[in-house]
Design a protein around this motif. Structure first.
Motif, short mmCIF file in Angstrom:
data_model
loop_
_atom_site.label_atom_id
_atom_site.label_comp_id
_atom_site.label_asym_id
_atom_site.label_seq_id
_atom_site.Cartn_x
_atom_site.Cartn_y
_atom_site.Cartn_z
N LEU A 11 56.14 12.62 -31.45
CA LEU A 11 55.43 12.79 -30.19
C LEU A 11 56.12 12.07 -29.05
O LEU A 11 56.80 11.07 -29.26
CB LEU A 11 54.00 12.26 -30.33
CG LEU A 11 53.18 12.91 -31.43
CD1 LEU A 11 51.86 12.18 -31.60
CD2 LEU A 11 52.94 14.37 -31.12
N THR A 12 55.90 12.57 -27.85
CA THR A 12 56.42 11.93 -26.65
C THR A 12 55.44 10.85 -26.22
O THR A 12 54.25 11.10 -26.06
CB THR A 12 56.57 12.96 -25.51
OG1 THR A 12 57.46 13.98 -25.94
CG2 THR A 12 57.11 12.30 -24.25
N VAL A 13 55.95 9.63 -26.05
CA VAL A 13 55.11 8.51 -25.63
C VAL A 13 54.94 8.60 -24.12
O VAL A 13 55.91 8.63 -23.37
CB VAL A 13 55.74 7.17 -26.03
CG1 VAL A 13 54.93 6.00 -25.49
CG2 VAL A 13 55.87 7.09 -27.55
N GLY A 14 53.68 8.63 -23.68
CA GLY A 14 53.38 8.68 -22.25
C GLY A 14 53.36 7.30 -21.64
O GLY A 14 53.93 7.07 -20.58
N SER A 15 52.67 6.36 -22.32
CA SER A 15 52.58 5.00 -21.78
C SER A 15 52.15 4.03 -22.86
O SER A 15 51.60 4.41 -23.88
CB SER A 15 51.58 4.95 -20.62
OG SER A 15 50.27 5.25 -21.09
N PHE A 16 52.45 2.76 -22.58
CA PHE A 16 51.99 1.64 -23.41
C PHE A 16 51.16 0.74 -22.51
O PHE A 16 51.55 0.45 -21.39
CB PHE A 16 53.17 0.79 -23.92
CG PHE A 16 53.98 1.43 -24.98
CD1 PHE A 16 53.53 1.44 -26.30
CD2 PHE A 16 55.20 1.99 -24.68
CE1 PHE A 16 54.30 2.01 -27.29
CE2 PHE A 16 55.98 2.57 -25.67
CZ PHE A 16 55.52 2.58 -26.98
N GLU A 17 50.03 0.28 -22.99
CA GLU A 17 49.22 -0.70 -22.26
C GLU A 17 49.15 -1.95 -23.12
O GLU A 17 48.39 -2.01 -24.10
CB GLU A 17 47.84 -0.14 -21.97
CG GLU A 17 47.86 1.03 -21.00
CD GLU A 17 46.49 1.56 -20.68
OE1 GLU A 17 45.50 0.79 -20.77
OE2 GLU A 17 46.39 2.74 -20.35
N ASP A 18 49.95 -2.94 -22.77
CA ASP A 18 50.06 -4.16 -23.58
C ASP A 18 48.74 -4.89 -23.74
O ASP A 18 48.43 -5.36 -24.83
CB ASP A 18 51.10 -5.11 -22.97
CG ASP A 18 52.51 -4.57 -23.08
OD1 ASP A 18 52.77 -3.80 -24.02
OD2 ASP A 18 53.34 -4.91 -22.22
N LEU A 50 47.09 -0.11 -26.29
CA LEU A 50 46.83 1.33 -26.23
C LEU A 50 48.13 2.08 -25.98
O LEU A 50 48.91 1.73 -25.10
CB LEU A 50 45.84 1.64 -25.10
CG LEU A 50 45.45 3.09 -24.92
CD1 LEU A 50 44.61 3.57 -26.10
CD2 LEU A 50 44.66 3.25 -23.64
N VAL A 51 48.37 3.10 -26.79
CA VAL A 51 49.53 3.97 -26.62
C VAL A 51 49.02 5.37 -26.31
O VAL A 51 48.14 5.88 -27.00
CB VAL A 51 50.39 4.01 -27.90
CG1 VAL A 51 51.56 4.98 -27.74
CG2 VAL A 51 50.89 2.63 -28.27
N THR A 52 49.55 5.97 -25.28
CA THR A 52 49.20 7.34 -24.91
C THR A 52 50.36 8.25 -25.30
O THR A 52 51.52 7.93 -25.00
CB THR A 52 48.95 7.46 -23.40
OG1 THR A 52 47.90 6.56 -23.05
CG2 THR A 52 48.56 8.87 -23.01
N VAL A 53 50.06 9.34 -25.98
CA VAL A 53 51.08 10.32 -26.33
C VAL A 53 50.73 11.65 -25.68
O VAL A 53 49.56 11.93 -25.41
CB VAL A 53 51.23 10.49 -27.86
CG1 VAL A 53 51.72 9.21 -28.50
CG2 VAL A 53 49.93 10.93 -28.50
#
Length: 70
Positions: free
Chosen positions: A12-19, A23-26
């Motif tokens: 999957l393509t990672v959209g964002s990381f929230e340290d 939370l990881v958005t794909v």
């Protein structure tokens, strides 16, 4: 650094990381949803998540670096 995340073996393509919240958005495109079993998943469903081993090593090294800096 590039990180590969797979759910049920689907890369999957990672959209964002929230340290702060871990939370990881794909991003899932319609083609992926149509050709895999991911289209039937709903929020709250349990899934098998795989992370590239390189990401684990990078995380380990950066956490050691942060400990040494203190």
């Amino acid at each position: 650094f590039p990180v590969t995340i797979r759910i049920y073996g689907v890369s999957l393509t990672v959209g964002s990381f929230e340290d702060g919240s871990n939370l990881v958005t794909v991003w899932l495109i319609p083609e992926t949803l149509a050709k895999t079993n991911l289209g039937g998943k709903r929020p709250g469903d349990l899934v098998n998540v795989e992370v590239d081993i390189l990401a684990k090593y990078v995380e380990r090294l950066t956490s050691k670096g942060a400990q040494n800096a203190e």
